[in-house]
Design a protein around this motif. Structure first.
Motif, PDB file in Angstrom:
ATOM      1  N   GLN A  81      41.787  34.980  38.375  1.00 49.85           N
ATOM      2  CA  GLN A  81      41.087  34.902  39.532  1.00 49.85           C
ATOM      3  C   GLN A  81      40.353  36.317  39.281  1.00 49.85           C
ATOM      4  N   GLN A 136      37.478  39.056  41.486  1.00 52.01           N
ATOM      5  CA  GLN A 136      37.180  39.407  42.784  1.00 52.01           C
ATOM      6  C   GLN A 136      36.148  40.609  42.462  1.00 52.01           C
ATOM      7  N   CYS A 170      35.615  44.904  39.741  1.00 55.89           N
ATOM      8  CA  CYS A 170      36.004  43.487  39.596  1.00 55.89           C
ATOM      9  C   CYS A 170      37.480  43.718  39.328  1.00 55.89           C
ATOM     10  N   SER A 194      43.302  39.076  37.901  1.00 53.16           N
ATOM     11  CA  SER A 194      44.627  38.862  38.268  1.00 53.16           C
ATOM     12  C   SER A 194      45.433  38.898  37.283  1.00 53.16           C
ATOM     13  N   TYR A 221      35.930  32.047  32.889  1.00 52.04           N
ATOM     14  CA  TYR A 221      36.480  32.665  34.238  1.00 52.04           C
ATOM     15  C   TYR A 221      35.285  33.285  35.145  1.00 52.04           C
ATOM     16  N   GLY A 242      34.058  35.637  38.659  1.00 53.14           N
ATOM     17  CA  GLY A 242      34.112  36.069  40.170  1.00 53.14           C
ATOM     18  C   GLY A 242      32.857  35.272  40.930  1.00 53.14           C
ATOM     19  N   GLN A 243      33.034  35.658  42.156  1.00 53.23           N
ATOM     20  CA  GLN A 243      32.089  34.786  43.308  1.00 53.23           C
ATOM     21  C   GLN A 243      30.708  35.642  43.309  1.00 53.23           C
TER      22      GLN A 243
END
Length: 118
Positions: free
Chosen positions: A2, A4, A21, A24, A107, A109-110
């Motif tokens: 993840q 973020q 950022c 995880s 991967y 992030g948003q």
């Protein structure tokens, strides 16, 4: 995995912003990590990316103004943006990839909005 992102906002041309950022997992489990951006009507483009144990690369339009860094204690990837221009306005995404036995896995992030007023 993840990611973020945080730190976007509105700034006047010539100003600065810092994006962060949170990741995880350990950076040493990743191949590359960094920042990309997408402006309205345009394709997503590279801003800055760090390769674990390798080079750091910047997009031509941000060289000399933006600096990407990693904090291994906090597991964050940071982007310091100076001398911002209206053309830097975009949604900024942190991204990472991981080498697996089956190929590369990406991967994202948003995304966080950066708006630069001229």
């Amino acid at each position: 995995v993840q990611l973020q992102a945080s730190g976007g906002g509105l700034v006047q041309a010539g100003g600065s912003l810092r994006l962060s950022c949170a990741v995880s997992i350990s950076f040493h489990s990743l191949n590359r990590m960094g920042w990309y951006r997408q402006a309205p009507g345009k394709q997503r483009e590279l801003v800055a990316v760090i390769t674990d144990g390798g080079p750091t690369n910047y997009g031509d339009s941000v060289k000399g103004r933006f600096t990407v860094s990693r904090d291994d204690r906090k597991n964050t990837i940071n982007l310091q943006m100076n001398s911002l221009k209206p053309e830097d306005t975009a949604v900024y995404y942190c991204g990472a990839d991981q080498l697996t036995a089956w190929g590369t896995r990406d991967y994202w992030g948003q995304g966080t909005q950066v708006t630069v007023r001229g």
